[in-house]
Design a protein around this motif. Structure first.
Motif, PDB file in Angstrom:
ATOM      1  N   VAL A   1      11.751  -8.085 -13.729  1.00 17.91           N
ATOM      2  CA  VAL A   1      11.950  -9.122 -12.705  1.00 17.91           C
ATOM      3  C   VAL A   1      10.620  -9.501 -12.067  1.00 17.91           C
ATOM      4  CG1 VAL A   1      13.019  -9.626 -10.474  1.00 17.91           C
ATOM      5  CG2 VAL A   1      14.322  -8.428 -12.248  1.00 17.91           C
ATOM      6  N   LEU A   2       9.816  -8.492 -11.766  1.00 19.81           N
ATOM      7  CA  LEU A   2       8.495  -8.751 -11.186  1.00 19.81           C
ATOM      8  C   LEU A   2       7.640  -9.569 -12.144  1.00 19.81           C
ATOM      9  CD1 LEU A   2       6.467  -8.286  -8.898  1.00 19.81           C
ATOM     10  CD2 LEU A   2       5.800  -6.149 -10.024  1.00 19.81           C
TER      11      LEU A   2
ATOM     12  N   GLY B   1       2.093 -14.085  -2.206  1.00 19.74           N
ATOM     13  CA  GLY B   1       3.432 -14.062  -2.791  1.00 19.74           C
ATOM     14  C   GLY B   1       3.602 -12.939  -3.792  1.00 19.74           C
ATOM     15  N   CYS B   2       2.602 -12.723  -4.639  1.00 21.97           N
ATOM     16  CA  CYS B   2       2.676 -11.650  -5.635  1.00 21.97           C
ATOM     17  C   CYS B   2       2.670 -10.271  -4.973  1.00 21.97           C
ATOM     18  CB  CYS B   2       1.517 -11.767  -6.615  1.00 21.97           C
ATOM     19  SG  CYS B   2       1.644 -13.154  -7.775  1.00 21.97           S
TER      20      CYS B   2
ATOM     21  N   PHE C   1       8.695  -5.734  -2.562  1.00 27.44           N
ATOM     22  CA  PHE C   1      10.153  -5.807  -2.616  1.00 27.44           C
ATOM     23  C   PHE C   1      10.704  -5.258  -3.927  1.00 27.44           C
ATOM     24  CE2 PHE C   1       9.497  -9.147   0.664  1.00 27.44           C
ATOM     25  CZ  PHE C   1      10.303  -8.584   1.648  1.00 27.44           C
ATOM     26  N   VAL C   2       9.916  -5.305  -4.989  1.00 30.40           N
ATOM     27  CA  VAL C   2      10.371  -4.784  -6.269  1.00 30.40           C
ATOM     28  C   VAL C   2      10.125  -3.280  -6.375  1.00 30.40           C
ATOM     29  CG1 VAL C   2       9.954  -4.824  -8.759  1.00 30.40           C
ATOM     30  CG2 VAL C   2      10.165  -6.966  -7.491  1.00 30.40           C
TER      31      VAL C   2
ATOM     32  N   SER D   1       0.818  -1.207   0.000  1.00 29.09           N
ATOM     33  CA  SER D   1       0.000   0.000   0.000  1.00 29.09           C
ATOM     34  C   SER D   1       0.857   1.264   0.000  1.00 29.09           C
ATOM     35  CB  SER D   1      -0.934   0.011   1.219  1.00 29.09           C
ATOM     36  OG  SER D   1      -0.199  -0.006   2.429  1.00 29.09           O
ATOM     37  N   VAL D   2       2.089   1.152   0.484  1.00 28.45           N
ATOM     38  CA  VAL D   2       2.978   2.316   0.515  1.00 28.45           C
ATOM     39  C   VAL D   2       3.369   2.749  -0.899  1.00 28.45           C
ATOM     40  CG1 VAL D   2       5.140   3.239   1.394  1.00 28.45           C
ATOM     41  CG2 VAL D   2       3.802   1.661   2.798  1.00 28.45           C
TER      42      VAL D   2
END
Length: 333
Positions: free
Chosen positions: A214-215, A283-284, A290-291, A20-21
């Motif tokens: 990468v995502l 997971g997604c 992280f991406v 959400s950030v």
């Protein structure tokens, strides 16, 4: 195995809150290119929130507490199965065309048309699939212990067309664009920075472009496991010819309440499939954080947000401390 569900509850909460950030600034700085990132975070976050709520309400029980919520959450579960790979297709497709065309030469009408296409893919297809799923919905819904509300889709030949094959084809299309983006990076890695300087959005950098690729691979790996598993399960369990609307919906108001000991072992790898469906969204969503949420630009935004919070919390005390500090520096030279 209640501990398994408790672990999922923790991770699903993190999966909902952490993306959400970056979602806030991608949404506030929305442009013709980043609709896909907003849609991806939206679908993964919404799905994680639904599974999080369900894991708490139906922890260790199969009571039909909130039928209306189950009606809503099962529709969302169906939509996100398409929404996650579809939004990733939007990301990879849009970046593919942007790096091959001069984004600065795009006219307003072209940007609006591109945005409309992105929304049609990433939002329209999931909603359409959600509506069409009613045709192959055998009864109102299931309640699985620890998992909560679960769609009750019958295994018929029509289910392949309306439900099963959509995420497979969308995932393949997304993967193709991701591979082409990766190929472009390898061929033009020395000129990416200079190209990004000409893009109209300050959010899109060469680093972020690489991270989006990468995502794409991560999302394809996770969502493809689910879509392929559903396809194989439907084939091996033996689907029947579409018997007609009246037969499928003969007992539509029924609600099946299934303890973990039954659903976890019912059919070939049934328990694995159920757990996989809810863990893929988590997971997604975590991968999106992280991406997208660990870039240098993200760090700057975190620090700015932290300074704002400290300023608000400090109030007059912060001003007094600053004035006292100035007096001390003056007194002691």
């Amino acid at each position: 195995m209640p501990a398994v569900n408790h672990v999922f509850t923790v991770f699903s909460l993190l999966a909902f809150t952490s993306p959400s950030v970056p979602f806030t600034w991608h949404l506030t700085e929305a442009s013709s290119w980043n609709a896909g990132t907003c849609l991806f975070i939206f679908w993964t976050g919404l799905s994680s929130l639904v599974w999080f709520i369900n894991s708490i309400v139906w922890d260790g029980n199969i009571v039909n507490w909130t039928p209306v919520w189950c009606d809503i959450s099962t529709r969302i579960a169906i939509a996100t199965t398409i929404g996650i790979p579809a939004s990733m297709l939007v990301i990879q497709r849009r970046t593919y065309f942007m790096v091959r065309q001069s984004a600065t030469n795009e006219k307003t009408a072209q940007k609006r048309r591109a945005l409309a296409i992105d929304l049609l893919i990433g939002l329209g297809l999931p909603i359409l699939n959600m509506i069409l799923s009613i045709i192959v919905q055998g009864h109102r819904f299931d309640i699985l212990e620890d998992v909560g509300c679960y769609p009750a889709i019958v295994n018929t030949s029509l289910t392949y067309i309306l439900i099963t094959l959509w995420p497979v084809f969308i995932g393949i299309a997304s993967f193709v664009f991701t591979v082409m983006n990766l190929s472009y990076i390898q061929r033009h890695r020395h000129s990416l920075d200079s190209w990004m300087e000409c893009t109209p959005s300050s959010l899109l950098t060469s680093s972020l472009y690489i991270r989006l690729v990468v995502l794409g691979f991560i999302a394809f790996g996770l969502s493809s496991m689910l879509s392929v598993r559903d396809l194989v399960s439907q084939i091996t369990s033996g689907s029947v010819v579409w018997p007609g609307w009246n037969v499928v919906h003969a007992d539509f108001g029924r609600v099946d309440q299934i303890p973990r000991g039954i659903w976890a072992g019912r059919g070939a790898h049934s328990g694995f499939g159920v757990e996989l469906k809810r863990w893929v969204s988590v997971g997604c969503a975590l991968a999106a954080f992280f991406v997208l949420g660990t870039t240098r630009e993200a760090g700057e935004r975190y620090r700015a947000f932290g300074r704002m919070i400290l300023k608000v919390l400090g109030g007059k005390n912060g001003q007094q401390d600053e004035e006292n500090g100035d007096l001390k520096r003056y007194a002691f030279g």
